[in-house]
Design an enzyme around this catalytic site. Structure first.
Site, mmCIF file in Angstrom:
data_model
loop_
_atom_site.group_PDB
_atom_site.id
_atom_site.type_symbol
_atom_site.label_atom_id
_atom_site.label_comp_id
_atom_site.label_asym_id
_atom_site.label_seq_id
_atom_site.Cartn_x
_atom_site.Cartn_y
_atom_site.Cartn_z
ATOM 1 C CG HIS A 124 48.676 24.710 52.919
ATOM 2 N ND1 HIS A 124 48.696 23.397 53.351
ATOM 3 C CD2 HIS A 124 48.047 25.401 53.897
ATOM 4 C CE1 HIS A 124 48.116 23.310 54.530
ATOM 5 N NE2 HIS A 124 47.696 24.515 54.886
ATOM 6 C CB CYS A 141 44.908 26.270 55.246
ATOM 7 S SG CYS A 141 45.809 27.651 55.979
#
Length: 166
Positions: A124, A141
């Site tokens: 992301h 992430c």
């Protein structure tokens, strides 16, 4: 009459300038990305077409980047072979591509220590592009800048393999 023409012209100009602002949804017409490789130690992500390197990016990882993700909340980024399995155009982190963590082995390992494997591991962008993030700030992430995420989002399709290495 002159005032109305001036107002209409200004409105048209503003409408056209709004169209000129860049969209976060880019187009990509190059070779298909067939494989994504993440090298956690080097903090680099590579997009490949077969064995040919298409693009590389500096990355940020989970706040505890060493080792394979074992359970929810450990701050680690998974290691192993997964797939890009979903897209989120409305992510809190600009745009995001989901990684198929946890797999069957990840579930079993977490269950063996009485914990949840977690999930929601993504590639992301940034929540705030104006914030200077620490090198490893995510909960597991893989983060890149927002302009880089726009490129990646356009280039990488669902079902693409992703190898996350130590």
């Amino acid at each position: 009459m002159r005032r109305r023409e001036l107002l209409m012209g200004t409105a048209a100009l503003l409408s056209l300038s709004a169209c000129a602002t860049g969209s976060k949804f880019k187009r990509y017409s190059g070779p298909e990305v067939t494989f994504v490789v993440v090298n956690k130690g080097a903090r680099r992500m590579h997009l490949l077409h077969n064995e040919s390197l298409l693009k590389s990016y500096d990355i940020h990882l989970g706040f505890a980047p060493v080792g394979h993700k074992q359970f929810e909340g450990d701050g680690k980024t998974p290691e192993g072979l997964y797939r890009i399995d979903r897209r989120n155009p409305n992510s809190d982190f600009h745009l995001s591509l989901g990684i198929s963590y946890p797999n069957v082995n990840d579930y079993a390992a977490a269950k063996a220590v009485g914990k949840s494997a977690g999930g929601d591991i993504f590639i992301h962008g940034q929540k705030s592009p104006f914030r200077n993030d620490d090198p490893d700030w995510t909960w597991g992430c893989i983060a890149v800048t927002n302009p880089e995420m726009e490129e990646i989002y356009a280039m990488v399709q669902n079902d693409t393999l992703i190898q996350l290495n130590a």
